[in-house]
Design an enzyme around this catalytic site. Structure first.
Site, PDB file in Angstrom:
ATOM      1  N   HIS A  74      -9.149   1.053  -5.621  1.00  2.00           N
ATOM      2  CA  HIS A  74      -8.295   0.111  -4.925  1.00  2.00           C
ATOM      3  C   HIS A  74      -6.759   0.583  -4.697  1.00  2.00           C
ATOM      4  CE1 HIS A  74     -11.414  -2.283  -3.628  1.00  2.00           C
ATOM      5  NE2 HIS A  74     -11.686  -2.459  -4.749  1.00  2.00           N
TER       6      HIS A  74
ATOM      7  N   TYR B 236       0.809  -1.240  -0.177  1.00  2.00           N
ATOM      8  CA  TYR B 236      -0.108   0.026   0.212  1.00  2.00           C
ATOM      9  C   TYR B 236       0.756   1.256   0.057  1.00  2.00           C
ATOM     10  CZ  TYR B 236      -3.726  -3.162   1.223  1.00  2.00           C
ATOM     11  OH  TYR B 236      -4.269  -4.423   1.128  1.00  2.00           O
TER      12      TYR B 236
HETATM   13  C1  DQA Z   1      -7.792  -2.545  -0.689  1.00  4.11           C
HETATM   14  C2  DQA Z   1      -7.685  -3.840  -1.399  1.00  4.11           C
HETATM   15  C3  DQA Z   1      -8.410  -4.828  -0.431  1.00  4.11           C
HETATM   16  O1  DQA Z   1      -8.478  -5.912  -1.080  1.00  4.11           O
HETATM   17  C4  DQA Z   1      -7.915  -4.742   0.976  1.00  4.11           C
HETATM   18  O2  DQA Z   1      -8.773  -5.435   1.771  1.00  4.11           O
HETATM   19  C5  DQA Z   1      -7.896  -3.357   1.587  1.00  4.11           C
HETATM   20  C6  DQA Z   1      -7.192  -2.457   0.477  1.00  4.11           C
HETATM   21  C7  DQA Z   1      -6.803  -1.606  -1.643  1.00  4.11           C
HETATM   22  O3  DQA Z   1      -6.933  -0.321  -1.608  1.00  4.11           O
HETATM   23  O4  DQA Z   1      -5.992  -2.141  -2.361  1.00  4.11           O
HETATM   24  O5  DQA Z   1      -8.116  -3.127   2.873  1.00  4.11           O
HETATM   25  O6  DQA Z   1      -9.066  -1.974  -1.123  1.00  4.11           O
END
Ligand code: DQA
Length: 148
Positions: free
Chosen positions: A100, A22
């Site tokens: 995402h 992330y």
């Molecule tokens: C997310 C991807 C999801 O699978 C995960 O549970 C998240 C973050 C992303 O921003 O990549 O919490 O939404």
């Protein structure tokens, strides 16, 4: 024009959580960047985050009553299984863009499913913080096209 950005479960931990996936930006930094980009595009951006599913549904209901012009939503893990949030989103008539940070399709199989897919205008994933910025730019472009 008012655009609402919704962030769901665990996303307040961006910057501390799994940096390899992330990145290191915090949600506050992302939100500040969205507000600045919104200003430069001539729209107002409101940011909201919660770890409580019912609160997220109520915020979506409020978005309906407030007639927001577009919604960006990164619901985190709720994306993959929350029919409650899906049904709340389906109440809205404005464009909704699913966001995402990570490329969910390159990850575990459970992340390949979005229960929101049928009710959103489009999905953006895998671009890190640029997923949010691309979502905001796309929402504004869609709204301007509709208004023309
Ligand atoms: C997310 C991807 C999801 O699978 C995960 O549970 C998240 C973050 C992303 O921003 O990549 O919490 O939404």
């Amino acid at each position: 024009m008012k655009i609402l950005t919704l962030n769901g479960i665990n996303l307040n931990m961006f910057g501390k959580r799994d940096a390899a996936t992330y990145g290191t930006a915090t949600l506050t930094q992302i939100n500040d960047e969205l507000i600045a980009l919104g200003n430069s595009l001539g729209v107002t951006v409101e940011n909201f985050q919660t770890n409580h599913e019912g609160e997220m549904c109520e915020k979506i209901h409020q978005a309906y009553f407030d007639n927001v012009d577009a919604v960006l939503i990164n619901a985190g893990a709720w994306t993959h299984y929350s029919y409650g949030i899906r049904d709340a989103l389906a109440i809205l008539t404005c464009p909704i863009i699913e966001i995402h940070m990570s490329n969910v399709h390159a990850r575990e199989p459970f992340r390949h499913i979005s229960v929101f897919a049928e009710v959103v205008k489009g999905q953006i994933c895998g671009l890190g913080t640029e997923s949010y910025m691309a979502g905001l730019r796309a929402a504004v472009a869609l709204l301007k096209k509709d208004a023309a």
